[in-house]
Each structure stands twice: as structure tokens, then as C-alpha cells.
Design an enzyme around this catalytic site. Structure first.
Site, PDB file in Angstrom:
ATOM      1  CG  HIS A  94      60.616  30.531  -5.089  1.00  0.00           C
ATOM      2  ND1 HIS A  94      61.986  30.862  -4.959  1.00  0.00           N
ATOM      3  CD2 HIS A  94      60.493  28.761  -5.275  1.00  0.00           C
ATOM      4  CE1 HIS A  94      62.814  29.374  -5.460  1.00  0.00           C
ATOM      5  NE2 HIS A  94      62.076  28.549  -5.383  1.00  0.00           N
TER       6      HIS A  94
ATOM      7  CG  HIS B 108      63.336  26.398  -7.374  1.00  0.00           C
ATOM      8  ND1 HIS B 108      63.127  26.362  -6.261  1.00  0.00           N
ATOM      9  CD2 HIS B 108      63.669  25.281  -7.350  1.00  0.00           C
ATOM     10  CE1 HIS B 108      62.443  25.699  -5.574  1.00  0.00           C
ATOM     11  NE2 HIS B 108      62.727  23.973  -6.648  1.00  0.00           N
TER      12      HIS B 108
ATOM     13  CB  CYS C  76      64.661  32.427  -6.006  1.00  0.00           C
ATOM     14  SG  CYS C  76      62.976  33.677  -5.349  1.00  0.00           S
TER      15      CYS C  76
END
Ligand SMILES: [Zn+2]
Length: 240
Positions: free
Chosen positions: A28, A40, A155
Site C-alpha cells: 500500500h 494515500h 494507491c
């Protein structure tokens, strides 16, 4: 100091860094904007595990796999300024979730890029100065950032855009992320709704992607242009 895989200590963090942390089988990504804050992009539809989402499952709870067992003490944490946009602010603890912290590498050589076992840790593209990176991340936090798509706009794509300002002119395939490119089926594959066929497409796309990895890298591909963050929504809408 970053090691070969980009692992860093918290004390090494610099404002404007593109950082990532492992979840289960994916990483991530986000942008560190200073003062312990990370911006994010997560799937706003709420799926703790994006891989499950890709192959047809959906989970009711969670937000980008960042649910903590105990509530975070930081008031800014998990804040989403534009409701449903998926662009969130988190603290370092909630972002890395007891895993190690990594810094995404920019301006690596083509050889270094190809040496990576998996995509999503480096690019040959150059990063813009930290002020510009933080400006883009903050602007997108305040205004939203388009639709989440695991292989086309995830992401890592978000962080890559914040760092470089580069966006693809190819409406059909925007994906710039190393991870997305590993699982993106080739143009010959049609998206199949059958679970087994879809899984097979994804699995076979991984070895296929290795020979082409550098072609898709943001710093090498030729279909990307700099788009000012204030113009991004307009630019995307204008793509034919
Ligand atoms: Zn937190």
C-alpha cells in the site's frame, strides 16, 4: 539509508517521500507530507483487501486495509476531506500497521528496475521537488482524485502522480503502477466475469508482464505528459 528494497527507518522519512508498506500480498502506497501525516488513496467502496475485490469478492467493512483494532489517538487519522473520494490522511502507525516502512525509489536505471522481483518499488522517472509533491497530494486530498481501479488507478498510481505529475494520454489504459502492470491482463484478454477464467488471466499476466515491465515504466513509456494537479480532472474528462 535505503537498502536494496528501499527499507527505511522512520527517522529517515523526508517530507514528500513516496512510501509503501506490505499488507498481505500487495503493498500500500502513500505520500508523506510531514508532521507524521500520510496522504494515500484507497478504494472508497470499502474493501479491506483489493485483491479480493479484483477477483470478484467484496467485503463490507474496512478502508484500504487500514482498520486498526484500537481507535487511533491522532485526530487527523483516517480523515477523508471529500467524502467517498478515497483520498485519506493517516498517521504512520495506521499506515504501516506494524510492518516495515519502505521508500519508493525514483530515477533508478533500467537495469535496476528489471532486477526487482516484483513491480511497485521503483521507477526510472524523476521525482519533482518535495513542495510540488506535497502540493499535489494536499490538493487531491482536498478535492478528490477520480475513480479507484486496482489495475488502472490504484494507491501506487496516486503516489506516482503526486511525485511526477505524469499522467497517461491513453484513456483505455491509464495504469502506471508497477503492481498494476503485473496483474493487468494484456489487451488480448477480455475481462471475464467467470471467476475461474478471470483468476487464470490474472495469474498468467504476471509472468507475461516480466518481459514487458520496462516498457510500461512511467519514465520510459512515451504516452505520459505533465498535468498540473488543478487541471487533472479536466484533463481526464477530455481524454477520448
Ligand atoms: Zn492513526
Amino acid at each position: 539509508m535505503d537498502d536494496f528494497v528501499g527499507k527505511i527507518e522512520r527517522s529517515d522519512l523526508k517530507d514528500g517521500d513516496h512510501i509503501y508498506a506490505w499488507r498481505n500480498i500487495y503493498t500500500h502506497h502513500g505520500i508523506y507530507i510531514g508532521e507524521g501525516k500520510i496522504i494515500h488513496f484507497v478504494n472508497p467502496k470499502g474493501n479491506g483487501n483489493p485483491i479480493k475485490n479484483l477477483i470478484g469478492f467484496s467485503t463490507a467493512s474496512s478502508s484500504g486495509g487500514e482498520e486498526a483494532k484500537t481507535p487511533c489517538k491522532n485526530s487527523f487519522c483516517k480523515l477523508e476531506k471529500v467524502a467517498g473520494s478515497g483520498v485519506k490522511m493517516s498517521c504512520i502507525d495506521c499506515f504501516i500497521k506494524n510492518r516495515s516502512l519502505h521508500r519508493f525509489k525514483y530515477k533508478v536505471s533500467r537495469e535496476f528496475l528489471l532486477l526487482q522481483a516484483v513491480g511497485g518499488s521503483c521507477t526510472t522517472a524523476e521525482s519533482d521537488p518535495p513542495e510540488e509533491v506535497i502540493h499535489r497530494a494536499t490538493y487531491l486530498f482536498e478535492n478528490g482524485y477520480g475513480k479507484y481501479d486496482l489495475t488502472n488507478n490504484n494507491c501506487e498510481d496516486f503516489a506516482l502522480y503526486c511525485k511526477t505529475g505524469l499522467w497517461s494520454t491513453d484513456k483505455k489504459y491509464q495504469g502506471r503502477s508497477g503492481q498494476g502492470n503485473m496483474i493487468h491482463p494484456t489487451s488480448k484478454d477480455k475481462k471475464d466475469n467467470d471467476f475461474g477464467k478471470r483468476l487464470l488471466q490474472i495469474t498468467t499476466a504476471i509472468p507475461r508482464s516480466f518481459s514487458k515491465r520496462d516498457d510500461k515504466d512511467l519514465g520510459i513509456r512515451t504516452d505520459v505528459v505533465k498535468v498540473p494537479v488543478e487541471m487533472l480532472a479536466f484533463f481526464c474528462a477530455s481524454l477520448k
